[in-house]
Design a protein around this motif. Structure first.
Motif, PDB file in Angstrom:
ATOM      1  N   VAL A   1       0.841  -1.202   0.000  1.00  0.00           N
ATOM      2  CA  VAL A   1       0.000   0.000   0.000  1.00  0.00           C
ATOM      3  C   VAL A   1       0.875   1.249   0.000  1.00  0.00           C
ATOM      4  CG1 VAL A   1      -1.770   1.288   1.253  1.00  0.00           C
ATOM      5  CG2 VAL A   1      -1.898  -1.196   1.134  1.00  0.00           C
ATOM      6  N   ALA A   2       1.980   1.177   0.716  1.00  0.00           N
ATOM      7  CA  ALA A   2       2.909   2.310   0.714  1.00  0.00           C
ATOM      8  C   ALA A   2       3.429   2.566  -0.696  1.00  0.00           C
ATOM      9  CB  ALA A   2       4.064   2.034   1.676  1.00  0.00           C
ATOM     10  N   ALA A   3       3.764   1.486  -1.398  1.00  0.00           N
ATOM     11  CA  ALA A   3       4.275   1.647  -2.765  1.00  0.00           C
ATOM     12  C   ALA A   3       3.221   2.281  -3.679  1.00  0.00           C
ATOM     13  CB  ALA A   3       4.707   0.291  -3.322  1.00  0.00           C
ATOM     14  N   ARG A   4       2.005   1.820  -3.522  1.00  0.00           N
ATOM     15  CA  ARG A   4       0.887   2.375  -4.311  1.00  0.00           C
ATOM     16  C   ARG A   4       0.770   3.881  -4.085  1.00  0.00           C
ATOM     17  NH1 ARG A   4      -2.887  -0.435  -6.171  1.00  0.00           N
ATOM     18  NH2 ARG A   4      -4.215   0.902  -7.338  1.00  0.00           N
ATOM     19  N   LEU A   5       0.830   4.246  -2.801  1.00  0.00           N
ATOM     20  CA  LEU A   5       0.712   5.665  -2.472  1.00  0.00           C
ATOM     21  C   LEU A   5       1.936   6.453  -2.926  1.00  0.00           C
ATOM     22  CD1 LEU A   5      -0.777   5.339   1.149  1.00  0.00           C
ATOM     23  CD2 LEU A   5      -1.965   6.098  -0.905  1.00  0.00           C
ATOM     24  N   ALA A   6       3.099   5.819  -2.820  1.00  0.00           N
ATOM     25  CA  ALA A   6       4.312   6.495  -3.274  1.00  0.00           C
ATOM     26  C   ALA A   6       4.242   6.803  -4.760  1.00  0.00           C
ATOM     27  CB  ALA A   6       5.539   5.631  -2.961  1.00  0.00           C
ATOM     28  N   ALA A   7       3.622   5.916  -5.519  1.00  0.00           N
ATOM     29  CA  ALA A   7       3.517   6.124  -6.965  1.00  0.00           C
ATOM     30  C   ALA A   7       2.747   7.411  -7.276  1.00  0.00           C
ATOM     31  CB  ALA A   7       2.846   4.933  -7.629  1.00  0.00           C
ATOM     32  N   THR A   8       1.854   7.788  -6.403  1.00  0.00           N
ATOM     33  CA  THR A   8       1.069   9.000  -6.661  1.00  0.00           C
ATOM     34  C   THR A   8       1.604  10.224  -5.913  1.00  0.00           C
ATOM     35  OG1 THR A   8      -0.487   8.567  -4.869  1.00  0.00           O
ATOM     36  CG2 THR A   8      -1.029   7.651  -7.006  1.00  0.00           C
ATOM     37  N   ARG A   9       2.360   9.987  -4.858  1.00  0.00           N
ATOM     38  CA  ARG A   9       2.722  11.106  -4.000  1.00  0.00           C
ATOM     39  C   ARG A   9       4.199  11.486  -3.954  1.00  0.00           C
ATOM     40  NH1 ARG A   9      -0.779   9.312   1.355  1.00  0.00           N
ATOM     41  NH2 ARG A   9      -2.833   9.772   0.504  1.00  0.00           N
TER      42      ARG A   9
ATOM     43  N   PHE B   1      16.186   1.702   0.493  1.00  0.00           N
ATOM     44  CA  PHE B   1      15.145   1.577  -0.527  1.00  0.00           C
ATOM     45  C   PHE B   1      13.768   1.467   0.124  1.00  0.00           C
ATOM     46  CE2 PHE B   1      13.593   0.480  -4.709  1.00  0.00           C
ATOM     47  CZ  PHE B   1      12.526  -0.356  -4.479  1.00  0.00           C
ATOM     48  N   HIS B   2      13.643   0.514   1.042  1.00  0.00           N
ATOM     49  CA  HIS B   2      12.333   0.284   1.661  1.00  0.00           C
ATOM     50  C   HIS B   2      11.891   1.455   2.529  1.00  0.00           C
ATOM     51  CE1 HIS B   2      11.646  -3.847   0.284  1.00  0.00           C
ATOM     52  NE2 HIS B   2      12.969  -3.931   0.290  1.00  0.00           N
ATOM     53  N   ARG B   3      12.860   2.064   3.192  1.00  0.00           N
ATOM     54  CA  ARG B   3      12.502   3.234   3.988  1.00  0.00           C
ATOM     55  C   ARG B   3      11.983   4.360   3.126  1.00  0.00           C
ATOM     56  NH1 ARG B   3      17.384   3.474   8.290  1.00  0.00           N
ATOM     57  NH2 ARG B   3      16.407   2.216   9.917  1.00  0.00           N
ATOM     58  N   LEU B   4      12.628   4.543   1.991  1.00  0.00           N
ATOM     59  CA  LEU B   4      12.230   5.637   1.114  1.00  0.00           C
ATOM     60  C   LEU B   4      10.843   5.391   0.513  1.00  0.00           C
ATOM     61  CD1 LEU B   4      13.011   8.349   0.031  1.00  0.00           C
ATOM     62  CD2 LEU B   4      14.230   7.242  -1.851  1.00  0.00           C
ATOM     63  N   VAL B   5      10.545   4.132   0.205  1.00  0.00           N
ATOM     64  CA  VAL B   5       9.197   3.819  -0.279  1.00  0.00           C
ATOM     65  C   VAL B   5       8.179   4.252   0.776  1.00  0.00           C
ATOM     66  CG1 VAL B   5       7.566   1.989  -0.894  1.00  0.00           C
ATOM     67  CG2 VAL B   5       9.920   1.931  -1.777  1.00  0.00           C
ATOM     68  N   ALA B   6       8.459   3.890   2.019  1.00  0.00           N
ATOM     69  CA  ALA B   6       7.538   4.236   3.103  1.00  0.00           C
ATOM     70  C   ALA B   6       7.402   5.740   3.280  1.00  0.00           C
ATOM     71  CB  ALA B   6       7.995   3.579   4.396  1.00  0.00           C
ATOM     72  N   GLN B   7       8.544   6.404   3.229  1.00  0.00           N
ATOM     73  CA  GLN B   7       8.491   7.858   3.392  1.00  0.00           C
ATOM     74  C   GLN B   7       7.766   8.533   2.241  1.00  0.00           C
ATOM     75  OE1 GLN B   7      12.517   9.228   3.999  1.00  0.00           O
ATOM     76  NE2 GLN B   7      12.757   7.794   5.714  1.00  0.00           N
ATOM     77  N   SER B   8       7.987   8.027   1.053  1.00  0.00           N
ATOM     78  CA  SER B   8       7.363   8.622  -0.133  1.00  0.00           C
ATOM     79  C   SER B   8       5.853   8.390  -0.161  1.00  0.00           C
ATOM     80  CB  SER B   8       7.966   8.031  -1.413  1.00  0.00           C
ATOM     81  OG  SER B   8       9.364   8.136  -1.399  1.00  0.00           O
ATOM     82  N   SER B   9       5.386   7.473   0.676  1.00  0.00           N
ATOM     83  CA  SER B   9       3.954   7.186   0.675  1.00  0.00           C
ATOM     84  C   SER B   9       3.158   8.379   1.183  1.00  0.00           C
ATOM     85  CB  SER B   9       3.645   5.976   1.544  1.00  0.00           C
ATOM     86  OG  SER B   9       3.779   6.294   2.921  1.00  0.00           O
ATOM     87  N   GLY B  10       3.820   9.248   1.901  1.00  0.00           N
ATOM     88  CA  GLY B  10       3.106  10.400   2.439  1.00  0.00           C
ATOM     89  C   GLY B  10       2.221  10.078   3.618  1.00  0.00           C
TER      90      GLY B  10
END
Lengths: 240, 240
Positions: free
Chosen positions: B104-112, B149-158
């Motif tokens: 779900v974080a990755a999904r949100l990161a793709a938009t945010r 990598f994984h931390r950044l995905v989480a952070q990018s999720s907003g």
DNA sequence: ACTTATGCAATAGTCATACTTATGGCCCAG
DNA sequence: CTGGGCCATAAGTATGACTATTGCATAAGT
């Protein structure tokens, strides 16, 4: 109890941005401001420190940390956020958390739930359907059964992290839905069906179906919240 | 600092079951046992109370609460669990949490995600691929890049909840994989590809593809852990 | 002018003592 | 047996004194 009062007050002031990150407090100033002893102040600060909302340093004082450093999933912090101006944002984050956790919880519940829990889930889904058909979608009874349903799914997952965080916040999220009028008196047949489908899937051990059904339930809730997006619920009065 | 030492000691004793739920302590007994002042004891107990590990009552004392009541996602508690006999179980729970949150974080990161973060993710995936091809899958460098990598995905999720919990625990989980030898020197091409696919999907704003790729990464990690299931990692020495 | 070292005041950390408060358990009476 | 009252228990709070660390300002050296 003075400790709880001070902790809540300080916690809210920080969570609500009234003591923004970088603010430096001292125990002496807090004692004077609140008219409390050093004991009470220190004990409250200790808890805030443990939550990573502040950092206490000798010669400096007690500095409010940047928000990204806070323990985001601390139940107390979630409560403070929900009680303040950031309520909508917090509910949005919680909705995303549900979106992430509940489908996986349902999947796990399908394989791990006890016989008693399986039966209880089916019973709760039936109750929701009955109440929904009676046009009681806005009732306290419906809300209680809905909360119980989702809590039980999380508990049945056998992952105590899921049970813990969902157990704590699901009530607030669902109650918020009711308050916003997003829980219609006559719930859509599909929503009731989904609860049934989810309960039967978990009960029957069908992990895929359980996950799909819960995912759909949460997605429906998310969409309803989006549709009502501009319908801002007024923040509760800022007194805790 | 005496406070931190006492808090950790008591926290571990509780988390490890040495002070089982129902145990009743008193501040007087703790003072005597640890040779510390009441101040230090009370402050530590305050934090444990806030974490819901104990309940302090007048006339009764300080009672250890049942485990389901504990704040499961408290970062400190997770650390105590990981440092004790329940380490494997805790890693298992964290793996499930990753399973839930990261897609779900990755999904949100793709938009945010910001443009900078998108580029950084692609760069990190490239780095992982390069290190993997050099047979450095077991190296500290690979581990660091994987964690980043994984931390950044989480952070990018907003979603700051995702960023918070994953930011805190992903290091421990991935380091545990390396220690268990589950991170091969020559990572499978598919695993490297998946990181690339995920990074490119996020960078390109393809939420579905991002979610699928991260889900596959986490699932591969989960399966590897299952396959190694009997390979029990010895609990760290029980000194914090 | 810049860098390094030193000293001191600032503020948290700890200890000890005294007093207050609420409450659980025990005892007594009906 | 049940309900009420009382008291001891143990936490909750306040205060004064002392300790420990450290950040900042100043002085000295290059």
């Amino acid at each position: 109890m003075l400790h709880a009062g001070l902790l809540d007050d300080l916690g809210c002031r920080i969570a609500w941005g009234r003591l923004p990150p970088g603010t430096v407090l001292t125990t002496a100033a807090l004692e004077a401001e609140y008219g409390l002893s050093r004991t009470v102040v220190r004990e409250a600060v200790r808890v805030l420190e443990a939550m990573r909302l502040v950092e206490a340093r000798r010669h400096v004082g007690i500095t409010v940390r940047p928000r990204p450093e806070w323990n985001a999933l601390d139940v107390r912090l979630i409560g403070w956020n929900l009680a303040g101006p950031g309520r909508q944002e917090e509910l949005g984050s919680l909705m995303e958390l549900r979106q992430a956790i509940e489908p996986v919880a349902a999947r796990l519940a399908a394989t791990r739930a006890s016989a008693g829990d399986r039966a209880e889930l089916v019973a709760l889904a039936s109750r929701l359907r009955d109440l929904g058909r009676q046009g009681l979608g806005e009732s306290q009874e419906y809300l209680t059964a809905d909360i119980d349903f989702h809590r039980l799914v999380a508990q049945s997952s056998g992952n105590y992290m899921f049970a813990g965080v969902l157990g704590e916040v699901i009530g607030e999220v669902l109650a918020g839905r009711t308050r916003l009028g997003l829980s219609p008196a006559l719930p859509a047949v599909e929503a009731l069906d989904l609860h049934q489908i989810a309960a039967l899937a978990i009960s029957g051990g069908d992990a895929d179906a359980a996950e799909r059904a819960i995912r759909a339930i949460v997605e429906e809730a998310r969409r309803a919240a989006l549709d009502a997006g501009a319908a801002t619920e007024p923040a509760p009065a800022a007194t805790v």
